[in-house]
Design an enzyme around this catalytic site. Sequence first.
Site, PDB file in Angstrom:
ATOM      1  N   ARG A  46      13.037  36.871 -31.763  1.00  0.00           N
ATOM      2  CA  ARG A  46      13.327  37.317 -30.369  1.00  0.00           C
ATOM      3  C   ARG A  46      12.309  37.932 -29.522  1.00  0.00           C
ATOM      4  NH1 ARG A  46      18.854  40.424 -31.556  1.00  0.00           N
ATOM      5  NH2 ARG A  46      17.104  41.365 -33.137  1.00  0.00           N
ATOM      6  N   HIS A  98      10.413  46.832 -31.516  1.00  0.00           N
ATOM      7  CA  HIS A  98      11.395  46.704 -30.653  1.00  0.00           C
ATOM      8  C   HIS A  98      12.773  47.430 -30.824  1.00  0.00           C
ATOM      9  CE1 HIS A  98      13.676  43.745 -33.335  1.00  0.00           C
ATOM     10  NE2 HIS A  98      12.658  43.950 -33.935  1.00  0.00           N
ATOM     11  N   CYS A 101      15.602  47.093 -34.027  1.00  0.00           N
ATOM     12  CA  CYS A 101      15.133  46.306 -35.011  1.00  0.00           C
ATOM     13  C   CYS A 101      15.749  46.367 -36.505  1.00  0.00           C
ATOM     14  CB  CYS A 101      13.535  46.860 -35.342  1.00  0.00           C
ATOM     15  SG  CYS A 101      12.557  46.196 -36.529  1.00  0.00           S
TER      16      CYS A 101
HETATM   17 CO    CO Z   1      12.263  43.778 -35.877  1.00  0.00          CO
END
Ligand code: CO
Length: 209
Positions: A46, A98, A101
């Site tokens: 993503r 991110h 995670c």
């Molecule tokens: Co990650």
Amino acid sequence: MKAIKQLLLENKAWSESKLQLDQDYFKNMAKDQSPEYLWIGCSDSRVPESEITNSDPGQMFVHRNIANLVVHTDLNLLSVVQYAVEGLKVKHVIVCGHYNCGGIRAAMSNSSMGLLDNWVRNIKDTYALHEKTFSQISSESERVNKLVELSVLEQVKNLTHTSIIQKAWKDLNAPILHGWVYDLNTGLLKNLVTVAPGSNIDTPYRYQL
Ligand code: CO
């Protein structure tokens, strides 16, 4: 989900659409690459670096692994960093984590996942380093996101501990290092830290070059 055959069909359509805009698109692209950025990101599907930064092919040299780690024994990562910095002379190195995670969440759990434990162990070390901070955060998702951020800062620091970056800072006065975090819920990137060439490096990691 796309069937595997569909991927090849999509590729054909994409290539044709590029040629429609510019007949020489691939001819020019194939000549050489001179990307300005090295992106070190998570393997998470993503967080596609080109798409979220609206970058074109040729703009970004990329290394991705689980939880965007900079591990000093990882020959794969170090080779990418060395080639990007010394060969391609990128101006910026971006470590991008991110929120939420999976690798970070795994590091905070006590379950064993086999081989993966050894990779995730690097994140556990950061967790242990800041255990006091985490004991004061009651929400689990906030603890995860805090470790996401602290880990990015640690990975940027790890970059400064490599002789590759230290040599480049001395010889080229580049690259600038950046620690970013991506929010899956908003699609937005946040800058956590910027480290300019010549910044202080912890004494034990400083090389005489
Ligand atoms: Co990650």
